[in-house]
Scaffold this active site. Sequence first.
Site, PDB file in Angstrom:
ATOM      1  N   SER A  42      44.660  45.363  44.615  1.00  0.00           N
ATOM      2  CA  SER A  42      43.229  45.642  44.692  1.00  0.00           C
ATOM      3  C   SER A  42      43.009  47.119  44.359  1.00  0.00           C
ATOM      4  CB  SER A  42      42.659  45.250  46.052  1.00  0.00           C
ATOM      5  OG  SER A  42      43.367  45.916  47.055  1.00  0.00           O
ATOM      6  N   LEU A  43      41.773  47.546  44.367  1.00  0.00           N
ATOM      7  CA  LEU A  43      41.455  48.902  43.922  1.00  0.00           C
ATOM      8  C   LEU A  43      41.050  49.772  45.093  1.00  0.00           C
ATOM      9  CD1 LEU A  43      39.288  47.856  40.851  1.00  0.00           C
ATOM     10  CD2 LEU A  43      41.550  48.923  40.733  1.00  0.00           C
ATOM     11  N   GLU A  64      33.182  49.899  34.271  1.00  0.00           N
ATOM     12  CA  GLU A  64      32.830  48.468  34.274  1.00  0.00           C
ATOM     13  C   GLU A  64      32.155  48.125  35.594  1.00  0.00           C
ATOM     14  OE1 GLU A  64      36.515  46.344  33.813  1.00  0.00           O
ATOM     15  OE2 GLU A  64      36.860  47.117  31.795  1.00  0.00           O
ATOM     16  N   LYS A  66      31.856  46.195  39.013  1.00  0.00           N
ATOM     17  CA  LYS A  66      32.818  45.512  39.888  1.00  0.00           C
ATOM     18  C   LYS A  66      32.152  44.208  40.329  1.00  0.00           C
ATOM     19  CE  LYS A  66      36.090  46.355  43.597  1.00  0.00           C
ATOM     20  NZ  LYS A  66      35.821  45.241  44.492  1.00  0.00           N
ATOM     21  N   ARG A  87      44.195  34.792  43.232  1.00  0.00           N
ATOM     22  CA  ARG A  87      44.898  35.991  43.681  1.00  0.00           C
ATOM     23  C   ARG A  87      45.726  35.704  44.929  1.00  0.00           C
ATOM     24  NH1 ARG A  87      43.706  40.285  47.205  1.00  0.00           N
ATOM     25  NH2 ARG A  87      44.673  42.221  46.549  1.00  0.00           N
ATOM     26  N   GLU A 121      37.446  37.673  36.699  1.00  0.00           N
ATOM     27  CA  GLU A 121      36.746  37.295  37.921  1.00  0.00           C
ATOM     28  C   GLU A 121      35.935  36.017  37.696  1.00  0.00           C
ATOM     29  OE1 GLU A 121      37.450  39.513  40.266  1.00  0.00           O
ATOM     30  OE2 GLU A 121      35.979  39.238  41.873  1.00  0.00           O
ATOM     31  N   LYS A 248      38.670  52.850  34.829  1.00  0.00           N
ATOM     32  CA  LYS A 248      40.070  52.689  34.419  1.00  0.00           C
ATOM     33  C   LYS A 248      40.373  53.709  33.331  1.00  0.00           C
ATOM     34  CE  LYS A 248      39.449  47.712  34.909  1.00  0.00           C
ATOM     35  NZ  LYS A 248      39.302  46.412  34.263  1.00  0.00           N
ATOM     36  N   LYS A 272      32.379  52.373  45.307  1.00  0.00           N
ATOM     37  CA  LYS A 272      31.603  51.412  46.103  1.00  0.00           C
ATOM     38  C   LYS A 272      30.226  51.970  46.404  1.00  0.00           C
ATOM     39  CE  LYS A 272      33.893  47.665  47.547  1.00  0.00           C
ATOM     40  NZ  LYS A 272      33.958  46.661  48.523  1.00  0.00           N
TER      41      LYS A 272
HETATM   42  S1  IVH Z   1      40.539  45.572  37.475  1.00  0.00           S
HETATM   43  C1  IVH Z   1      44.902  46.326  39.630  1.00  0.00           C
HETATM   44  N1  IVH Z   1      38.018  45.220  36.892  1.00  0.00           N
HETATM   45  O1  IVH Z   1      38.050  43.856  42.310  1.00  0.00           O
HETATM   46  C2  IVH Z   1      43.607  45.629  39.855  1.00  0.00           C
HETATM   47  N2  IVH Z   1      38.816  44.348  38.965  1.00  0.00           N
HETATM   48  O2  IVH Z   1      39.478  45.524  44.470  1.00  0.00           O
HETATM   49  C3  IVH Z   1      42.832  45.644  38.582  1.00  0.00           C
HETATM   50  N3  IVH Z   1      37.105  43.161  40.251  1.00  0.00           N
HETATM   51  O3  IVH Z   1      41.008  42.081  42.790  1.00  0.00           O
HETATM   52  C4  IVH Z   1      41.526  45.040  38.777  1.00  0.00           C
HETATM   53  N4  IVH Z   1      35.464  43.429  38.828  1.00  0.00           N
HETATM   54  O4  IVH Z   1      39.055  40.816  41.794  1.00  0.00           O
HETATM   55  C5  IVH Z   1      38.988  45.003  37.799  1.00  0.00           C
HETATM   56  N5  IVH Z   1      35.810  44.980  36.220  1.00  0.00           N
HETATM   57  C6  IVH Z   1      36.775  44.752  37.110  1.00  0.00           C
HETATM   58  C7  IVH Z   1      36.548  44.037  38.303  1.00  0.00           C
HETATM   59  C8  IVH Z   1      37.598  43.866  39.208  1.00  0.00           C
HETATM   60  C9  IVH Z   1      35.810  42.903  39.987  1.00  0.00           C
HETATM   61  C10 IVH Z   1      37.805  42.743  41.497  1.00  0.00           C
HETATM   62  C11 IVH Z   1      39.149  42.098  41.270  1.00  0.00           C
HETATM   63  C12 IVH Z   1      40.127  42.890  42.076  1.00  0.00           C
HETATM   64  C13 IVH Z   1      39.246  43.661  42.998  1.00  0.00           C
HETATM   65  C14 IVH Z   1      39.896  44.997  43.283  1.00  0.00           C
END
Ligand code: IVH
Length: 275
Positions: A42-43, A64, A66, A87, A121, A248, A272
């Site tokens: 997760s981020l 991007e 979220k 996941r 997603e 990113k 957030k």
């Molecule tokens: S990149 C290494 N991009 O947010 C993880 N995640 O807290 C790379 N999510 O589990 C994830 N929008 O389910 C990425 N544009 C986006 C996203 C995204 C939603 C979710 C994803 C991830 C969670 C991370």
Amino acid sequence: LKLVSLERQHPALIDPDSPTQRIGAKSTGFGKVKHEDKRMLSLDNMKTAEDVINYLGHEEVVLEPKIDGASLKLFYRKGRLVQAVTRGNGMEGDDVTANARTIMTVPLVLTEPVNINVVGEVYMTFTTFNDLNARLEEEGSELLANPRNAAAGTLKLKDPKEVAARSIRFVAYGSTTEFPQMRTQSQLTDWLEILGFQSVYMLPVTRSCQSLSDCFLIENKTQLAQRIKAADISRGFLDLPTDGLVFKLNDFVKQRDLGEGTKYPKYACAFKFPP
Ligand code: IVH
């Protein structure tokens, strides 16, 4: 209709990836699958523009939305969808292939015969969510709390027919497969679109919504704070829930150099918004 009637006349010719074959039989449960290619992390959450700069530096980044849904990994072999895995706990997820096949934005066959694992997603639009709750209310069933629960719950239904009826969608934001010719995140996003996926640039909007998905150089705090503010306004025009933004590093070499911590990647972070 032509295809349906042709397939009725010549059942032996039905391709398993024909658009008529998206909905399969009811399942009794979901098999467990280990995320052997890559853990699903997760981020880490940032609260200010300064936090983002401290985390990623003054680099070229992609921004991007979220998306607030459920993450899903799709496995394609020779361009055909072979497996879809949730996941789960990050190390191991559920095999939801039969349900993923019913999602119209999950291509069954790609435009190129490649082996690729795509991550993204699964989400539900506000429009679909409201229609679904209206139907559930009419039936006297329990209402769904929010589109995120609705999307995650739908993915785990036993009957693919019911999954199809709920119109969840998939947006692709990355891949766990490495392609040497792909040098940046934006190149990968472009290619995912060419392969037949909807990317974060192609989300359903209620009105024109600018600069929610973008690629730019982080210059300073003021500039980044402005970007974040503009993106916050834009995300209000999306017909789907977002709970923040994702930053990113664009360059894959730089992504690889920074690598991953135990919980979070160091090359990406979330911003957030207060709920
Ligand atoms: S990149 C290494 N991009 O947010 C993880 N995640 O807290 C790379 N999510 O589990 C994830 N929008 O389910 C990425 N544009 C986006 C996203 C995204 C939603 C979710 C994803 C991830 C969670 C991370």
